[in-house]
Design a protein around this motif. Structure first.
Motif, mmCIF file in Angstrom:
data_model
loop_
_atom_site.group_PDB
_atom_site.id
_atom_site.type_symbol
_atom_site.label_atom_id
_atom_site.label_comp_id
_atom_site.label_asym_id
_atom_site.label_seq_id
_atom_site.Cartn_x
_atom_site.Cartn_y
_atom_site.Cartn_z
ATOM 1 N N TYR A 1 3.455 8.971 7.939
ATOM 2 C CA TYR A 1 2.887 8.102 6.915
ATOM 3 C C TYR A 1 2.028 7.004 7.543
ATOM 4 N N GLY A 2 2.529 6.391 8.584
ATOM 5 C CA GLY A 2 1.806 5.289 9.214
ATOM 6 C C GLY A 2 0.540 5.702 9.921
ATOM 7 N N SER A 3 0.542 6.893 10.499
ATOM 8 C CA SER A 3 -0.626 7.337 11.270
ATOM 9 C C SER A 3 -1.599 8.171 10.454
ATOM 10 N N GLN B 1 3.223 2.523 -2.029
ATOM 11 C CA GLN B 1 3.964 1.987 -0.884
ATOM 12 C C GLN B 1 5.439 1.802 -1.230
#
Length: 95
Positions: free
Chosen positions: A81-83, A59
């Protein structure tokens, strides 16, 4: 045949798929051209190769990467990245 297949595994350290191709090729030769069944291979070994783990950014590394980007690229990378979407899926969504 067992000795050859075991040689592939022990001496040559082949993958599971290579071992399967060799076995299927031998079975095809016996069945199609020699007109005799291959029979049971009881003393055969199997490949035990470890699966390769994917390299994943931490992260902290990802945050540093995103902070270096500008505007639209930053948004795109953050969304990917988030999904968890792959880039090709993201590009298909844009059109």
């Amino acid at each position: 045949m067992e000795a050859f297949l075991n040689h592939l595994i022990v001496q040559r350290n082949v993958s599971v798929s290579t071992q399967a191709i060799a076995l299927n090729s031998i079975a095809f030769l016996y069945n199609k051209y020699l007109d005799q069944p291959l029979g049971k291979l009881t003393g055969r070994r199997y490949s035990q190769r470890q699966a390769k783990l994917p390299v994943v950014l931490t992260q902290k590394e990802m945050a540093r990467l995103v902070s270096e980007l500008e505007d639209m690229h930053k948004l795109m990378v953050a969304m990917l990245y988030g999904s968890g979407l792959r880039s090709i899926k993201f590009l298909r969504r844009r059109s």
